[in-house]
Design an enzyme around this catalytic site. Structure first.
Site, PDB file in Angstrom:
ATOM      1  N   PHE A 136     -45.960 -65.641-161.471  1.00  0.00           N
ATOM      2  CA  PHE A 136     -44.503 -65.482-161.437  1.00  0.00           C
ATOM      3  C   PHE A 136     -43.992 -66.505-160.435  1.00  0.00           C
ATOM      4  O   PHE A 136     -44.278 -66.387-159.231  1.00  0.00           O
ATOM      5  CB  PHE A 136     -44.233 -64.050-160.968  1.00  0.00           C
ATOM      6  CG  PHE A 136     -42.805 -63.600-160.882  1.00  0.00           C
ATOM      7  CD1 PHE A 136     -42.066 -63.315-162.021  1.00  0.00           C
ATOM      8  CD2 PHE A 136     -42.215 -63.374-159.638  1.00  0.00           C
ATOM      9  CE1 PHE A 136     -40.765 -62.837-161.932  1.00  0.00           C
ATOM     10  CE2 PHE A 136     -40.916 -62.884-159.543  1.00  0.00           C
ATOM     11  CZ  PHE A 136     -40.193 -62.623-160.699  1.00  0.00           C
ATOM     12  N   ALA A 137     -43.281 -67.528-160.906  1.00  0.00           N
ATOM     13  CA  ALA A 137     -42.884 -68.624-160.012  1.00  0.00           C
ATOM     14  C   ALA A 137     -41.387 -68.578-159.750  1.00  0.00           C
ATOM     15  O   ALA A 137     -40.591 -69.170-160.497  1.00  0.00           O
ATOM     16  CB  ALA A 137     -43.312 -69.960-160.611  1.00  0.00           C
ATOM     17  N   GLU A 140     -38.869 -70.638-153.643  1.00  0.00           N
ATOM     18  CA  GLU A 140     -38.840 -72.074-153.328  1.00  0.00           C
ATOM     19  C   GLU A 140     -38.770 -72.220-151.815  1.00  0.00           C
ATOM     20  O   GLU A 140     -38.436 -71.253-151.115  1.00  0.00           O
ATOM     21  CB  GLU A 140     -37.608 -72.721-153.970  1.00  0.00           C
ATOM     22  CG  GLU A 140     -37.615 -72.614-155.479  1.00  0.00           C
ATOM     23  CD  GLU A 140     -36.505 -73.399-156.159  1.00  0.00           C
ATOM     24  OE1 GLU A 140     -35.651 -73.990-155.442  1.00  0.00           O
ATOM     25  OE2 GLU A 140     -36.496 -73.416-157.399  1.00  0.00           O
ATOM     26  N   PRO A 141     -39.009 -73.428-151.312  1.00  0.00           N
ATOM     27  CA  PRO A 141     -38.930 -73.615-149.852  1.00  0.00           C
ATOM     28  C   PRO A 141     -37.582 -73.148-149.285  1.00  0.00           C
ATOM     29  O   PRO A 141     -37.523 -72.600-148.196  1.00  0.00           O
ATOM     30  CB  PRO A 141     -39.132 -75.130-149.677  1.00  0.00           C
ATOM     31  CG  PRO A 141     -39.912 -75.550-150.876  1.00  0.00           C
ATOM     32  CD  PRO A 141     -39.479 -74.646-152.000  1.00  0.00           C
ATOM     33  N   GLN A 359     -56.025 -48.177-134.127  1.00  0.00           N
ATOM     34  CA  GLN A 359     -55.996 -47.739-132.731  1.00  0.00           C
ATOM     35  C   GLN A 359     -57.014 -46.624-132.495  1.00  0.00           C
ATOM     36  O   GLN A 359     -57.687 -46.587-131.468  1.00  0.00           O
ATOM     37  CB  GLN A 359     -54.574 -47.262-132.395  1.00  0.00           C
ATOM     38  CG  GLN A 359     -54.342 -46.927-130.942  1.00  0.00           C
ATOM     39  CD  GLN A 359     -54.247 -48.162-130.055  1.00  0.00           C
ATOM     40  OE1 GLN A 359     -54.174 -49.289-130.537  1.00  0.00           O
ATOM     41  NE2 GLN A 359     -54.283 -47.939-128.746  1.00  0.00           N
ATOM     42  N   GLU A 386     -42.149 -59.893-152.897  1.00  0.00           N
ATOM     43  CA  GLU A 386     -41.324 -59.168-153.886  1.00  0.00           C
ATOM     44  C   GLU A 386     -40.105 -58.509-153.239  1.00  0.00           C
ATOM     45  O   GLU A 386     -39.698 -57.417-153.617  1.00  0.00           O
ATOM     46  CB  GLU A 386     -42.180 -58.166-154.668  1.00  0.00           C
ATOM     47  CG  GLU A 386     -43.101 -58.895-155.628  1.00  0.00           C
ATOM     48  CD  GLU A 386     -43.889 -57.980-156.522  1.00  0.00           C
ATOM     49  OE1 GLU A 386     -43.293 -57.042-157.068  1.00  0.00           O
ATOM     50  OE2 GLU A 386     -45.101 -58.221-156.668  1.00  0.00           O
ATOM     51  N   GLU A 390     -35.902 -56.267-145.441  1.00  0.00           N
ATOM     52  CA  GLU A 390     -34.466 -56.499-145.199  1.00  0.00           C
ATOM     53  C   GLU A 390     -33.706 -56.644-146.525  1.00  0.00           C
ATOM     54  O   GLU A 390     -32.539 -56.244-146.617  1.00  0.00           O
ATOM     55  CB  GLU A 390     -34.281 -57.755-144.338  1.00  0.00           C
ATOM     56  CG  GLU A 390     -34.793 -57.627-142.908  1.00  0.00           C
ATOM     57  CD  GLU A 390     -36.321 -57.644-142.779  1.00  0.00           C
ATOM     58  OE1 GLU A 390     -37.022 -57.937-143.772  1.00  0.00           O
ATOM     59  OE2 GLU A 390     -36.799 -57.336-141.676  1.00  0.00           O
TER      60      GLU A 390
END
Ligand code: COS
Length: 403
Positions: A136-137, A140-141, A359, A386, A390
């Protein structure tokens, strides 16, 4: 890096009695648990291991849950609850097995949702058999969370526009990064700008074969946990008109609809990892001796285990609810918010649970080769990919203001 280690005990599957599930889901688990337990894959090379997992998952028939029955699948449509249970169980055993499974579904999801019968017949049976690796592309940068900012273009070229011998085609130009299965996949569902419409409205989805001229997928990204990732560079990459999935301009909604299906399954994977960490913590607490008792004898330990279990169950209920809402045809807005809530809570809670388990192991928890150590690295990316936590908060918050 380690091989996938045997589990301390079978995962707790008592949740399968919940009314979110039916007998088909319980039967699925009955077959999946012993199969998963019997698998041992050397995961020191994540790309080789991913190929091996796809091969095994395909020949055992589990990838058939990633496509609809008309094209080699088990069920008439993608079933979110089956995807959640599969990912939860696979992730309990091996996060890389879960990854290999999930990418077959996510990578082909846009074809399942919007492909023509011919496109579906071309790609989906190979995905279900584990013979074609999907990807799944989207990212992007400069466009990760902000999908509407995608800059990769797929210009439509007609024969009368000087395209020489190539005929009607799309020419892709741009860069995709953080692509799971980048450099490994046989084909990519690429989201690119096909029109002049601004933001989310100008995007379309196209299937691009890995060997398409003008596509360079040689750059691999190394991350903290085994996970084949790469960057795709399109330099005048040419694909025929049959590559377009659905209507031109529908790419943004198609990406969101695909993510709506797979976000609850990311939550399922987080649950599997958290349940494994809890099982490791319980096993450790029972045998570890200190101050003349076992760790399990201390109320501090009992309280911590109780907190971990409650965090897992809170995430689990939201995850199963989100999957059930989708499978039973709830309105899109409700499904989207439920998927976002499940993904956010299950991944965030899993991170807390795994940290607590580590821990509890003391110094042993950070020893390379210990299951809790690798889980601590494995879980981190799930709070980001995905749709970061946030983004999920944004989806939930916007829905409150719109409602
Ligand atoms: N299903 C169908 N349609 C949807 C949808 C969904 N789940 N979500 C949004 N849409 C539609 C909206 O209804 C709107 O339609 P109209 O233009 O007809 O009104 C359009 O898509 C744009 O929606 P919106 O304005 O909400 O888009 P934003 O640009 O504000 O983006 C977020 C919304 C941030 C939520 C989106 O970009 C997102 O999910 N980002 C994260 C992407 C991600 O997961 N990246 C990781 C890559 S995969 S590893």
């Amino acid at each position: 890096m380690s091989t996938s280690s045997p589990w301390p005990a079978r995962p707790d599957t008592r949740h399968s009695v919940l009314p979110f599930f039916d007998n088909s889901h319980r039967q699925l688990l009955e077959g999946l648990l012993p199969w998963t337990e019997a698998q041992q894959v050397d995961e020191r090379d994540d790309r080789a291991a991913c190929r091996e997992w796809v091969r095994r998952l395909g020949s055992a028939g589990w990838l058939r849950y990633c496509v609809p029955a008309a094209h080699g699948g088990v069920l008439p449509q993608l079933d979110s609850r089956a995807l959640v249970l599969l990912r939860e169980t696979l992730a309990y055993h091996s996060p890389l097995a879960d990854f290999a499974f999930a990418m077959q579904g996510l990578g082909s999801g846009a074809i399942t949702l919007a492909g023509s019968p011919a496109q579906q017949a071309r790609w989906l049976p190979g995905v279900a058999r584990g013979e074609k690796i999907a990807a799944f592309a989207l990212s992007e940068p400069e466009a990760g969370s902000d999908v509407a900012a995608i800059a990769t273009t797929a210009a439509e070229v007609h024969p009368d526009e000087g395209s020489g011998p190539h005929g009607h085609h799309y020419r892709l130009q741009g860069c995709k990064t953080w692509i799971s299965n980048g450099g490994l996949a046989d084909f990519y569902c690429v989201f690119a700008r096909t029109g002049d419409a601004p933001g989310s409205r100008g995007l379309s989805a196209l299937v691009v074969e890995a060997d398409a001229p003008g596509l360079d997928s040689s750059e691999h990204l190394q991350v903290m946990a085994p996970h084949p990732l790469g960057t795709l560079r399109f330099e005048g990459c040419r694909v025929g008109p049959e590559a377009l999935l659905g209507a031109a301009g529908s790419g943004f909604k198609l990406a969101m609809q695909t993510l709506d299906i797979f976000r609850p399954s990311v939550a399922g994977a987080a649950l599997g990892m958290a349940r494994r960490a809890l099982a490791e913590a319980v096993a450790h607490a029972r045998q570890r001796r200190m101050f003349g008792a076992t760790l399990a004898d201390f109320q501090l330990t009992q309280a911590r285990l109780g907190e971990m279990a409650a965090l897992i169950e809170a995430g689990a209920l939201l995850t199963y609810r989100a999957a059930w809402l989708r499978d039973t045809g709830a309105p899109q807005a409700q499904r989207t918010v439920a998927a976002a809530t499940a993904k956010m809570v299950a991944t965030e809670n899993a991170q807390k649970v795994i940290d607590m388990a580590l821990q509890m192991h003391g110094g042993l928890g950070v020893l390379v080769g210990r299951k809790v150590e690798s889980l601590y690295r494995d879980i981190r990316a799930l709070r980001i990919y995905e749709g970061a936590t946030e983004v999920q908060q944004l989806i939930i918050g916007k829905s409150l203001l719109q409602g």
